[in-house]
Scaffold this motif. Structure first.
Motif: not given
Length: 246
Positions: A13-15, A49-53, A94-99
Motif C-alpha cells: 500500500d506504500r512506497v 501512497t509515496l513517501i519521499v525522504t 497522496p505523496v508525503i515528503a519527510a524532510v
C-alpha cells in the motif's frame, strides 16, 4: 549503468523512495530525474501512497550545479525538473515528503510538489536560485504561493533566505515536526490512516483538490456520482451502520 540514486522500499500500500546521493548532498541530477520518472510510471500503473525522504540528515540540497551550469535555454524550455515534479504532484495517490535537514532549490521544489510535508527540527527550506543567476522554475513560483500565500512566497523567492522548521510549521509549509528518528514513523502513521480508507475515494479526493477552482462544484458532483454508485461505498456505510447498532 551507474549506481542508483534512489533507494526503493515497495510495499502493498506504500512506497518509500529515499534520495541516496549522500556524497553530493542528494543533489538532483539527470540520472535521479530519470529514476523518479521510472518510479512515477510504476505508481501510475499501480497506485500507492509515496513517501519521499533523504539520507544522512539531508533531504536534497538542490539541483546538481555542475550539470545545471551547462544547461541551455532549450534545456530550460524542456523543464527537466519541472516535468518530473509535476508528474509526482499528479500521482493518483497522496505523496508525503519527510524532510530532515536541507531542502534547497530543486530539493525544496520536490517537497513543494508533495501533498503533505513533515519535517524535523533540522528542516531548512530555501530557494537560492537568483543568487546563481536563475529563477526557481520547477514549481516554486506557483506551488509555494498556494501553500504559504503570495506575500510569504514572494519574500522567500525574492530574498533567497532559508526558512527553519518552526517558521515552516507556523506558515503551514510543514504539517508537523518530529525528531529525526521518529520522522519516518510519523510518515508511515499518516499512510496507515490513508490505507484504512477507500482507495478510490482517496484518488478522487486528490483529483478534486488538484482541480482548478473554475471546475468546482461541477467536478465534485461528477466524482461523487462515481463513488455513490460503487459497491465499496455501500459496503463501508453498511458496516458503519452495523457498528452503530452494537
Amino acid at each position: 549503468m551507474g549506481e542508483s540514486r534512489l533507494r526503493i522500499d515497495a510495499r502493498d500500500d506504500r512506497v518509500v523512495a529515499t534520495l541516496d546521493r549522500p556524497d553530493r548532498r542528494n543533489a538532483i541530477d539527470q540520472a535521479l530525474v530519470d529514476e523518479l520518472h521510472a518510479l512515477c510510471a510504476e505508481l501510475e500503473e499501480t497506485p500507492r501512497t509515496l513517501i519521499v525522504t533523504g539520507t544522512d540528515g539531508i533531504f536534497a540540497a538542490g539541483a546538481d550545479i555542475a550539470q545545471l551550469r551547462e544547461r541551455t535555454g532549450d534545456d530550460a524550455r524542456r523543464g527537466i525538473n519541472a516535468t518530473v515534479f509535476d508528474r509526482i504532484r499528479h500521482l493518483p495517490m497522496p505523496v508525503i515528503a519527510a524532510v530532515d535537514g536541507y531542502a534547497l532549490g530543486g530539493g525544496a521544489e520536490l517537497a513543494y510538489a508533495a501533498d503533505i510535508r513533515l519535517g524535523t527540527p533540522n528542516a531548512r527550506f530555501g530557494n537560492p536560485e537568483p543568487g546563481l543567476g536563475i529563477i526557481a522554475a520547477a514549481g516554486a513560483s506557483w506551488r509555494l504561493p498556494e501553500i504559504v500565500g503570495h506575500a510569504r512566497a514572494s519574500e522567500l523567492l525574492l530574498t533567497t533566505r532559508t526558512l527553519g522548521a518552526d517558521e515552516a510549521l507556523a506558515w503551514g509549509l510543514l504539517s508537523s515536526v518530529h525528531e529525526p528518528d521518529e520522522l519516518l514513523d510519523a510518515a508511515h502513521a499518516i499512510v496507515d490512516r490513508i490505507a484504512a480508507t477507500s482507495v478510490r475515494a482517496t484518488i478522487l479526493t486528490k483529483r478534486a483538490l488538484l482541480a482548478p477552482r473554475a471546475d468546482h462544484p461541477r467536478i465534485d458532483g461528477e466524482l461523487q456520482a462515481e463513488l455513490f454508485d460503487s459497491p465499496d461505498k455501500r459496503a463501508r456505510m453498511t458496516a458503519f451502520l452495523e457498528r452503530k447498532k452494537r
